[in-house]
Scaffold this motif. Structure first.
Motif: not given
Length: 229
Positions: A33-45, A188-195
Motif C-alpha cells: 500500500a505504501l508503494v502505491d502511495e509513492c507511485i501515486d505521488a510520482y504520477e501527480r508530478g 521510493a520515498t527518498l526519491g520523492l524529495e527532489p519533487l
C-alpha cells in the motif's frame, strides 16, 4: 474455493498465515500500500517532470515484480521467486541512482543507461552478494543444490511435481521478502524529495512506522533459530 492441486500450496500458505502469522501477511499488504502511495505521488508530478515519470514507472515495475515474487512464495516456489527478485532489486537500486543522478533519467528513456553493475558501484550498492547468489542459483539455468534440492521429495530421489507449504520455509521467505519490499518503500520515498511533494512528510512518517513494525514482527537484529550462525 478452487480445489485444483495446482493451488494446494497457496491455499495451505494463506491458511497458515491467516491463522498463525496474520501480522506477517498484514505487514506485506501495508508495504505494498505504501508503494502505491509513492507511485501515486510520482504520477501527480509526471506531467511536468521527466524525473517523476521515470521514477514512478520504475517503482511500478518493481512493485509488479515484487508481487510476482510474493505470489510464487505463496505457491511454495520460493527458489523460483528469486528469478524475479533479481530484477526487483535492480529497479530498487535505480531509484537510488536516479535520486543521486537525476539527469540520468533521460538515459533510462532512451535505453542508454550504464549496466546494472556500474550503477550499483556508482551508488555504493548493498546488493552485490545477493545479486551474485541469485545469478548463480535463481536467475539463470543452474543445477546447484540451491536450485534443485526442493525438486525432490524429502529424503528420497523421487521428483516432487508439486510443492507443499512448509510453515518454517514460508515464514522465512515472507520475512526476507518483506525486508526487500521495505527497502523499495525506503528508496521510493527518498526519491520523492527532489519533487518537493506536499505529502512527502505523510508518506515518510508511514514508512518510519512500518519500519518499526517490521523490526518488531520479524525480530530483526536479534538472533533467530533459522538464521545462519
Amino acid at each position: 474455493m478452487d480445489r485444483s492441486p495446482l493451488w494446494r500450496a497457496r491455499a495451505q500458505a494463506l491458511t497458515h498465515l491467516s491463522r498463525d502469522r496474520p501480522e506477517y501477511a498484514k505487514i506485506v499488504e501495508d508495504l505494498f500500500a505504501l508503494v502505491d502511495e509513492c507511485i501515486d505521488a510520482y504520477e501527480r508530478g509526471a506531467r511536468n517532470s521527466q524525473y517523476a515519470r521515470v521514477c514512478g514507472l520504475t517503482t511500478l515495475k518493481a512493485k509488479n515484480l515484487g508481487l510476482g515474487a510474493y505470489s510464487l512464495i505463496l505457491d511454495g516456489l520460493g527458489q523460483e521467486a528469486g528469478a524475479l527478485l533479481r530484477p526487483f532489486i535492480e529497479y530498487t537500486e535505480l531509484l537510488t541512482y536516479f535520486k543521486r543522478y537525476p539527469d540520468k533519467v533521460g538515459e533510462a528513456e532512451n535505453g542508454s543507461l550504464p549496466p546494472a553493475g556500474a550503477r550499483a558501484k556508482a551508488i555504493g550498492g548493498i546488493y552485490r552478494e545477493l545479486r551474485e547468489h541469485l545469478n548463480a542459483h535463481a536467475s539463470h539455468s543452474s543445477y546447484s543444490k540451491y536450485s534443485l534440492s526442493h525438486l525432490f521429495e524429502r529424503g528420497s530421489s523421487r521428483f516432487k511435481k508439486l510443492q507443499h507449504a512448509d510453515p518454517t520455509v514460508l515464514e522465512r521467505n515472507v520475512r526476507d521478502f518483506a525486508i526487500q519490499l521495505y527497502l523499495l518503500v525506503h528508496e521510493a520515498t527518498l526519491g520523492l524529495e527532489p519533487l518537493s511533494m506536499t505529502d512527502l512528510r505523510s508518506i515518510g512518517g508511514k514508512a518510519d512506522t512500518v519500519h518499526e513494525r517490521l523490526t518488531a514482527i520479524f525480530e530483526l537484529g536479534q538472533a533467530r533459530s533459522d538464521d545462519p550462525v
